[in-house]
Design a protein around this motif. Structure first.
Motif, PDB file in Angstrom:
ATOM      1  N   ILE A 294       0.410  -0.935  -0.055  1.00 36.19           N
ATOM      2  CA  ILE A 294       0.270   0.359  -0.249  1.00 36.19           C
ATOM      3  C   ILE A 294       0.627   1.427  -0.479  1.00 36.19           C
ATOM      4  N   VAL A 295       0.117   1.979  -0.760  1.00 31.30           N
ATOM      5  CA  VAL A 295       1.100   3.550  -1.417  1.00 31.30           C
ATOM      6  C   VAL A 295       0.973   4.426   0.284  1.00 31.30           C
ATOM      7  N   ILE A 296       1.864   5.243   1.391  1.00 30.61           N
ATOM      8  CA  ILE A 296       1.607   5.953   1.860  1.00 30.61           C
ATOM      9  C   ILE A 296       2.353   7.282   1.644  1.00 30.61           C
ATOM     10  N   THR A 297       1.313   8.030   1.751  1.00 34.59           N
ATOM     11  CA  THR A 297       2.580   9.425   0.675  1.00 34.59           C
ATOM     12  C   THR A 297       2.923  10.367   2.148  1.00 34.59           C
ATOM     13  N   ILE A 298       4.296  10.270   1.736  1.00 31.59           N
ATOM     14  CA  ILE A 298       5.006  10.321   2.481  1.00 31.59           C
ATOM     15  C   ILE A 298       6.114  11.212   1.639  1.00 31.59           C
ATOM     16  N   ASP A 299       6.700  12.687   1.543  1.00 32.91           N
ATOM     17  CA  ASP A 299       6.958  12.994   1.286  1.00 32.91           C
ATOM     18  C   ASP A 299       7.182  12.824  -0.430  1.00 32.91           C
ATOM     19  N   GLY A 300       6.020  13.002  -1.178  1.00 32.39           N
ATOM     20  CA  GLY A 300       5.738  12.707  -2.993  1.00 32.39           C
ATOM     21  C   GLY A 300       5.443  11.480  -2.418  1.00 32.39           C
ATOM     22  N   GLY A 301       5.509  10.396  -1.255  1.00 27.83           N
ATOM     23  CA  GLY A 301       5.412   9.249  -2.202  1.00 27.83           C
ATOM     24  C   GLY A 301       6.405   7.968  -1.206  1.00 27.83           C
ATOM     25  N   THR A 302       5.871   6.877  -0.300  1.00 30.56           N
ATOM     26  CA  THR A 302       6.729   5.451   0.387  1.00 30.56           C
ATOM     27  C   THR A 302       6.422   4.655  -0.180  1.00 30.56           C
ATOM     28  N   SER A 303       6.134   4.052  -0.150  1.00 30.65           N
ATOM     29  CA  SER A 303       5.430   2.451  -0.384  1.00 30.65           C
ATOM     30  C   SER A 303       5.713   1.743   0.927  1.00 30.65           C
ATOM     31  N   ILE A 304       4.999   1.307   0.764  1.00 30.63           N
ATOM     32  CA  ILE A 304       4.999   0.803   2.511  1.00 30.63           C
ATOM     33  C   ILE A 304       4.456  -0.763   2.884  1.00 30.63           C
ATOM     34  N   PRO A 305       5.661  -1.924   2.292  1.00 29.51           N
ATOM     35  CA  PRO A 305       4.607  -3.302   2.533  1.00 29.51           C
ATOM     36  C   PRO A 305       3.229  -3.538   3.417  1.00 29.51           C
ATOM     37  N   LEU A 306       2.372  -3.664   3.296  1.00 31.19           N
ATOM     38  CA  LEU A 306       1.493  -4.221   4.188  1.00 31.19           C
ATOM     39  C   LEU A 306       1.503  -4.937   4.980  1.00 31.19           C
ATOM     40  N   SER A 307       2.354  -6.091   4.932  1.00 30.84           N
ATOM     41  CA  SER A 307       2.557  -7.181   5.930  1.00 30.84           C
ATOM     42  C   SER A 307       3.954  -6.228   7.256  1.00 30.84           C
ATOM     43  N   LEU A 308       4.870  -4.809   6.564  1.00 29.81           N
ATOM     44  CA  LEU A 308       5.253  -4.547   7.120  1.00 29.81           C
ATOM     45  C   LEU A 308       4.641  -3.449   8.260  1.00 29.81           C
ATOM     46  N   ILE A 309       4.083  -2.942   8.021  1.00 32.09           N
ATOM     47  CA  ILE A 309       2.992  -2.621   8.674  1.00 32.09           C
ATOM     48  C   ILE A 309       2.309  -3.351   9.660  1.00 32.09           C
ATOM     49  N   ILE A 310       1.472  -4.075   9.874  1.00 32.37           N
ATOM     50  CA  ILE A 310       1.137  -5.716  10.563  1.00 32.37           C
ATOM     51  C   ILE A 310       1.585  -5.981  11.279  1.00 32.37           C
ATOM     52  N   ILE A 311       3.182  -6.009  11.100  1.00 33.82           N
ATOM     53  CA  ILE A 311       4.604  -6.520  12.123  1.00 33.82           C
ATOM     54  C   ILE A 311       4.707  -5.704  12.815  1.00 33.82           C
ATOM     55  N   ASN A 312       4.692  -4.294  12.121  1.00 33.27           N
ATOM     56  CA  ASN A 312       4.623  -2.706  13.490  1.00 33.27           C
ATOM     57  C   ASN A 312       3.350  -3.084  14.422  1.00 33.27           C
ATOM     58  N   THR A 313       2.495  -3.096  14.233  1.00 29.43           N
ATOM     59  CA  THR A 313       1.255  -3.150  14.760  1.00 29.43           C
ATOM     60  C   THR A 313       2.108  -4.497  15.914  1.00 29.43           C
ATOM     61  N   PHE A 314       2.300  -4.812  15.784  1.00 27.73           N
ATOM     62  CA  PHE A 314       2.395  -6.418  16.454  1.00 27.73           C
ATOM     63  C   PHE A 314       3.545  -6.619  17.827  1.00 27.73           C
ATOM     64  N   LEU A 315       4.807  -5.269  17.267  1.00 29.15           N
ATOM     65  CA  LEU A 315       5.513  -4.913  17.818  1.00 29.15           C
ATOM     66  C   LEU A 315       5.335  -3.922  18.405  1.00 29.15           C
ATOM     67  N   ALA A 316       4.413  -3.158  18.393  1.00 30.15           N
ATOM     68  CA  ALA A 316       3.914  -2.158  18.957  1.00 30.15           C
ATOM     69  C   ALA A 316       2.722  -2.878  19.950  1.00 30.15           C
ATOM     70  N   SER A 317       2.159  -3.511  19.944  1.00 29.34           N
ATOM     71  CA  SER A 317       1.338  -4.603  21.433  1.00 29.34           C
ATOM     72  C   SER A 317       1.596  -5.016  21.924  1.00 29.34           C
ATOM     73  N   LEU A 318       3.250  -6.079  21.710  1.00 31.26           N
ATOM     74  CA  LEU A 318       4.265  -6.468  22.465  1.00 31.26           C
ATOM     75  C   LEU A 318       4.980  -5.399  23.479  1.00 31.26           C
ATOM     76  N   SER A 319       4.797  -4.524  23.166  1.00 32.05           N
ATOM     77  CA  SER A 319       5.586  -3.386  23.701  1.00 32.05           C
ATOM     78  C   SER A 319       4.353  -2.631  24.649  1.00 32.05           C
ATOM     79  N   GLY A 320       3.617  -2.495  24.706  1.00 35.23           N
ATOM     80  CA  GLY A 320       2.397  -2.330  25.145  1.00 35.23           C
ATOM     81  C   GLY A 320       2.143  -3.114  26.048  1.00 35.23           C
ATOM     82  N   GLY A 321       2.207  -4.525  25.569  1.00 32.63           N
ATOM     83  CA  GLY A 321       1.647  -5.332  26.463  1.00 32.63           C
ATOM     84  C   GLY A 321       2.628  -5.498  27.811  1.00 32.63           C
ATOM     85  N   THR A 322       3.481  -5.103  27.172  1.00 33.98           N
ATOM     86  CA  THR A 322       4.552  -5.059  28.638  1.00 33.98           C
ATOM     87  C   THR A 322       5.080  -4.827  29.488  1.00 33.98           C
TER      88      THR A 322
END
Lengths: 132, 155
Positions: B41-69
């Motif tokens: 999926i493409v999130i437009t930052i500074d003209g457009g940066t492509s971020i894989p959806l799977s990277l966003i999902i694992i980022n959310t998962f990691l954030a959940s783990l930190s918050g859970g800790t």
């Protein structure tokens, strides 16, 4: 859950430890390739994760299998945090792998280990507080 | 000891932690069609940066783990100090931690995308930011609502 509960913890800790060993020693492993590409900091993180997994294994051996006189209350008190950190560490693999090579089904193993480690950590907190 | 609220709290935490896992499952279930589309999926930052959806999902998962800790630390501390205590509105208590970590994790992730940092630095930044985000929300809640408003003794 109590009598055989430590089997779950032992399995999770050993599974993560085995993953670390494979990553560190097997050149064909995806983790090894990614770590080689991403520089020395990755090896430090893998080392820390291995130490945490070893602590979790020793926790089971000392606090569940050894006689009560040998028990370490500190390890019991910090057990939920140990497993949360283990989950974070193993999930970090997935982050780095996806960043380096994109999504692959091989990362499911890490997801599974991380998820079970979280459940084990939270259940341990529940069990320890609920046992009083 | 009345553990009703602890149980609700832990259930809420487990549920919140499994939400990213559910998202991953849905993503995997849809992967054949997504793969054709590039799974990006493409999130437009500074003209457009492509971020894989799977990277966003694992980022959310990691954030959940930190918050859970952070949440596990807090619950353990509260109950260790005074086992008779119970948490008032545990769903709110858990949601505050998790949303704080998700928000901080997402901001850290988006900030990192604009930098040329090594992946391990980005990873550490996201994890630490998520943990501090959860702690920050905890402190804010303590300050503005007061610990007495958040907790009550067992009747």
């Amino acid at each position: 859950m109590k009598p055989r509960y430590y089997f779950t913890r032992l399995y999770v800790a050993l599974s993560i430890l085995v993953n670390v060993v494979i990553t560190a020693t097997e050149p064909q492993a995806l983790g090894y390739k990614v770590l080689t590409e991403t520089g020395p900091l990755g090896w430090l993180c893998v080392g820390i994760l291995g130490c945490l997994a070893l602590i979790a294994v020793m926790d089971v051996l000392i606090n569940d299998l050894a006689p009560e006189a040998w028990h370490l209350p500190t390890a019991i008190r910090w057990r939920p945090i140990t497993y949360m950190l283990l989950a974070t560490g193993i999930a970090s693999y997935v982050f780095v792998i996806i960043d380096a090579v994109g999504f692959t089904w091989l990362t499911l193993t890490y997801f599974l280990d991380a998820s079970v480690a979280v459940v084990v950590g939270v259940l341990d907190l529940f069990y320890r507080r609920g046992a009083k | 000891m009345n553990l009703t609220y602890l149980r609700v709290c832990l259930r809420a935490m487990l549920w919140l932690l499994w939400t990213p896992a559910l998202a991953v499952s849905i993503f995997l279930g849809l992967s054949p069609s997504i793969a054709v589309a590039g799974a990006v999926i493409v999130i437009t930052i500074d003209g457009g940066t492509s971020i894989p959806l799977s990277l966003i999902i694992i980022n959310t998962f990691l954030a959940s783990l930190s918050g859970g800790t952070a949440l596990v630390l807090r619950i353990d501390k509260e109950l260790g100090r005074e086992p008779g205590k119970r948490l008032v509105r545990p769903w709110l208590f858990c949601a505050a931690h998790m949303l704080g970590s998700w928000l901080a994790g997402a901001l850290a992730f988006l900030m990192c995308q604009g930098t040329a940092w090594d992946v391990w630095y980005r990873l550490g930044f996201v994890i630490i930011a998520s943990f501090l985000g959860a702690k920050f929300i905890e402190l804010v809640a303590e300050k503005f609502t007061g610990s007495k408003a958040l907790q009550e003794k067992i009747t």
